[in-house]
Design an enzyme around this catalytic site. Sequence first.
Site, PDB file in Angstrom:
ATOM      1  CG  HIS A   1      -0.864   4.049   4.285  1.00 23.19           C
ATOM      2  ND1 HIS A   1      -1.928   3.675   5.045  1.00 23.19           N
ATOM      3  CD2 HIS A   1      -0.129   2.939   3.694  1.00 23.19           C
ATOM      4  CE1 HIS A   1      -1.950   2.268   4.842  1.00 23.19           C
ATOM      5  NE2 HIS A   1      -0.907   1.759   4.096  1.00 23.19           N
TER       6      HIS A   1
ATOM      7  CB  SER B   1      -0.798   0.157   1.374  1.00 27.67           C
ATOM      8  OG  SER B   1      -0.177   0.046   2.432  1.00 27.67           O
TER       9      SER B   1
ATOM     10  CG  ASP C   1      -3.867   5.674   6.345  1.00 24.82           C
ATOM     11  OD1 ASP C   1      -2.616   5.532   6.771  1.00 24.82           O
ATOM     12  OD2 ASP C   1      -4.568   4.987   5.698  1.00 24.82           O
TER      13      ASP C   1
END
Length: 368
Positions: free
Chosen positions: A336, A41, A333
């Site tokens: 990330h 991610s 977040d």
Amino acid sequence: MASSTNLRLCVLFIFFAVGCVCMQDEQLHNHHGPLFTFGDSLVDTGNNNYINTRRIAQANYPPYGQTFFKYPSGRWSDGRVLPDFFAEYADLPWILPYLHPGNKRYVYGTNFASGGAGALHETNQGLVMSLKTQARNFKKVERILRKQLGRTGVNTILSKGVYLIWIGTNDYSVYASDSKLFSSYSLEKYVDLVIGNLSSVIEEIHKKGGRKFVVINLWSPNHIPLVQEEAVASQGRDARLGQLNHLVELHNGQLYKELQRLTTKLKGFRYSYADSYKVVEEIASNPAKYGFKDVKVACCGSGKLRGIQSCGGQDTLKEYQLCENPKEHLFFDSNHGSDKGYQILAEMIWNGDLNTSRPINVKSLFQS
Ligand SMILES: *[C@@H]1O[C@H](CO)[C@@H](O)[C@H](O)[C@H]1NC(C)=O
Ligand SMILES: *[C@@H]1O[C@H](CO)[C@@H](O)[C@H](O)[C@H]1NC(C)=O
């Protein structure tokens, strides 16, 4: 009559076909080689939008994407992620994720990364595209390019290409939370497996003609809001933070050694070892220097550090807080980076000195 039409069509076709090949060649001479991205991610630009991850690994809902794209593109950021910046610095056009239905041309590269993925096939198996699957997809792209450009063409493109790999975080968080599969493995042996699998994918890409690799190491868990939130909640009773720190240190050390080993083993192999661990350490110790107001608390999520993964309220946790200005935060977040955070990381390893990218920086690798 019919045959003259056929002839004209045929001439037109040949003209068009030759024209296309020349144009592609010319375009490529004006640009750096393509960029192919592999990972999780941290670098996924939207592949997981097209697979059934049962929602555990998707970022295709607001407020993701709010700053730069103004819509949730599937990136775990309020805007761009690392490969977006590298493509921009290398004068490449936007590079679509591999699974994007509009992705038909691969001459500028593509992105195979999948949120939640690990170097080990077992990490979040069945929900994401593991590194192994990503390598298989790369081989599919290689075959398509070979058909389009011929053997010489594909060799030129793939040897000019840069292969960006950032993976490992999910392997270690799975191990540190509940590793039923690998619980009998020591930390050292588990890291060997991760590095071994990462390395064999590099070798597979090399076999197909890839030469230039950017391999990014892992951030210190000490700076990740998700990990810190858990450590605060457990008041230090949890051994997870210590274990994660140890795993990341082992991983980064082994990774660098492995790249040096591959240099002696693989013909024409070149790499830039991008030290994101050091960059984040540097930013975290001098936030103001880089324009950040907060490097500990994430912009989006819940809990003291917004380290609880609830950004966007799509999971069981509907409530979450969102900061006013994501630019002031290193993390968007719980785990990330923000658009701004990734931009600074990208600049620091693109133009880096030996502290941040060894033995050469990403810019020199693209240009070499
Ligand atoms: C890759 O990982 C698998 C487990 O997914 C393991 O069985 C295998 O030995 C590893 N390969 C290398 C080269 O380390
Ligand atoms: C690495 O960073 C230190 C401190 O910021 C700096 O003094 C040094 O010159 C850098 N080393 C190299 C090789 O660029």
